[in-house]
Write an enzyme that holds these catalytic residues in place. Structure first.
Site, PDB file in Angstrom:
ATOM      1  N   GLN A  50      18.765  34.935 -21.284  1.00  0.00           N
ATOM      2  CA  GLN A  50      18.156  34.267 -21.927  1.00  0.00           C
ATOM      3  C   GLN A  50      16.950  33.510 -21.467  1.00  0.00           C
ATOM      4  O   GLN A  50      16.917  32.719 -20.309  1.00  0.00           O
ATOM      5  CB  GLN A  50      18.779  32.936 -22.923  1.00  0.00           C
TER       6      GLN A  50
ATOM      7  N   ALA B   7      20.464  26.803 -32.162  1.00  0.00           N
ATOM      8  CA  ALA B   7      20.437  28.242 -31.384  1.00  0.00           C
ATOM      9  C   ALA B   7      19.129  28.582 -30.916  1.00  0.00           C
ATOM     10  O   ALA B   7      17.966  28.035 -31.448  1.00  0.00           O
ATOM     11  CB  ALA B   7      21.222  29.071 -32.155  1.00  0.00           C
ATOM     12  N   HIS B   8      19.289  29.477 -30.086  1.00  0.00           N
ATOM     13  CA  HIS B   8      18.017  30.260 -29.399  1.00  0.00           C
ATOM     14  C   HIS B   8      17.097  30.784 -30.515  1.00  0.00           C
ATOM     15  O   HIS B   8      17.565  31.183 -31.619  1.00  0.00           O
ATOM     16  CB  HIS B   8      18.601  31.307 -28.506  1.00  0.00           C
ATOM     17  N   ASN B   9      15.527  30.470 -30.258  1.00  0.00           N
ATOM     18  CA  ASN B   9      14.479  31.212 -31.078  1.00  0.00           C
ATOM     19  C   ASN B   9      14.420  30.497 -32.297  1.00  0.00           C
ATOM     20  O   ASN B   9      13.527  30.719 -33.288  1.00  0.00           O
ATOM     21  CB  ASN B   9      14.718  32.533 -31.261  1.00  0.00           C
TER      22      ASN B   9
END
Length: 354
Positions: free
Chosen positions: A215, A256-258
């Site tokens: 990531q 969470a990511h993005n």
């Protein structure tokens, strides 16, 4: 309020000044010089204390109130006792919040454990970090190499600021919080125990099982954001995770990511937002809701507590349920299910005795 309080009393403010500050109409001008020094709930407020009544449900307590003054709507003003000053305003709770910020200013931001200013000798600040004037770093906090912290910001005890992270001006990073791989704007409040910029959850199947996807994105937090205790905001996988200006996030939220969250959103406790979801401006999400990955929630949409959002939500929509759907349909389905479980339209008892 009890004599023992963690927040010191105000030296006092006249109701004339307070009504002007909050845009309220003082119903009886003979009370204009009365002084208030603190706040309390409607049922407990006493001499020198300010409170509010927001709805007809408050009338029993309002009639018995011994407060110095109470914010009320025009419809409730007739229920205020004769010896209590009525401050008439369209939104009593909002006016009360503004007054509280003046009467109890120490409650606006997290309390510090140390009264010292500057960098504590018990903190570690890497020589390559850049701190502007009037930055406070409390004992046992760590500021890593290349980090930048703006003027007036506080890094509370035990907090960790990662390498290259930028913290804007007049921010507060709470006790034990971790902020890394992040660019943080001005006037941001991060409460104790928050985790920002950790790994997103990314794995792909491989010949030897699950393989980790590195990531390498960032977290970008814009101005005037507040993030509650225990919340986690993952850094992006490739793109960035973004929290928009003025957004308020409660305790124990997972982002969470993005994920991209718009401006002035409200996200209540225990919400989970999966990777690459997009929230527009002014979105409101009730506690315990779950948002699927890669969905879009339009501007101004509202999601009821415990909603399960599987697909896109239109702008301005009011949805609830699992799966989430327009609120009218959700309530109709819930009523029909309740009727099936506990009775029938013909009045005969349905289901088993309990």
């Amino acid at each position: 309020m009890d004599n023992h309080s963690f927040f010191p009393s105000h030296e006092g403010m006249s109701l004339s000044d307070l009504s002007g500050l909050c845009g309220a109409e003082l119903a009886e001008m003979s009370f204009s010089s009365r002084i208030v020094t603190g706040i309390a709930s409607l049922s407990r407020a006493g001499e020198g204390e300010l409170t509010f009544a927001n709805s007809a449900k408050s009338i029993p307590d309002l009639k018995k109130s011994r407060a110095a003054a109470v914010f009320v709507t025009k419809r409730l003003a007739s229920h205020v006792p004769a010896d209590v000053a009525a401050l008439i305003v369209a939104a009593p709770q909002s006016a009360f919040a503004r007054a509280t910020a003046v009467l109890v200013p120490s409650a606006v931001r997290p309390l510090r454990l140390s009264s010292d200013s500057g960098v504590s000798k018990a903190a570690h600040v890497d020589p390559s970090a850049h701190l502007e004037d009037n930055v406070t770093v409390e004992p046992f906090a760590v500021v890593a190499a290349g980090a930048e912290i703006g003027a007036g910001s506080v890094i509370a005890s035990g907090a960790a600021i990662g390498s290259g992270t930028r913290i804007g001006r007049d921010c507060h990073i709470g006790h034990g919080a971790t902020v890394q791989h992040a660019l943080v704007g001005n006037n941001v409040v991060i409460h104790p125990g928050v985790r920002i910029g950790q790994d997103g959850f990314g794995y792909v199947p491989g010949p030897r099982g699950l393989e980790k996807v590195p990531q390498v994105g960032r977290v970008i937090i814009q101005d005037h954001v507040e993030i509650g205790s225990g919340t986690t905001i993952d850094r992006g996988a490739i793109d960035d995770t973004v929290i928009g200006e003025g957004t308020k996030i409660d305790n124990l939220v997972q982002i969470a990511h993005n994920v991209r969250i718009g401006r002035h959103c409200v996200i209540v406790a225990q919400v989970g937002i999966a990777g690459s979801a997009t929230l527009g401006d002014g979105v409101m999400i009730g506690g315990g809701a779950g948002i699927n990955g890669h969905v879009t929630i339009g501007d101004g949409a509202q999601l009821a507590a415990l909603s399960g959002v599987a697909g896109n939500v239109p702008s301005g929509a009011l949805w609830g349920g699992q799966p989430a759907r327009p609120m009218r349909g959700f309530l109709r389905d819930a009523a029909e299910a309740n009727a099936r479980a506990f009775g029938r339209k013909d009045g005969k008892k349905g289901g088993k005795d309990t």
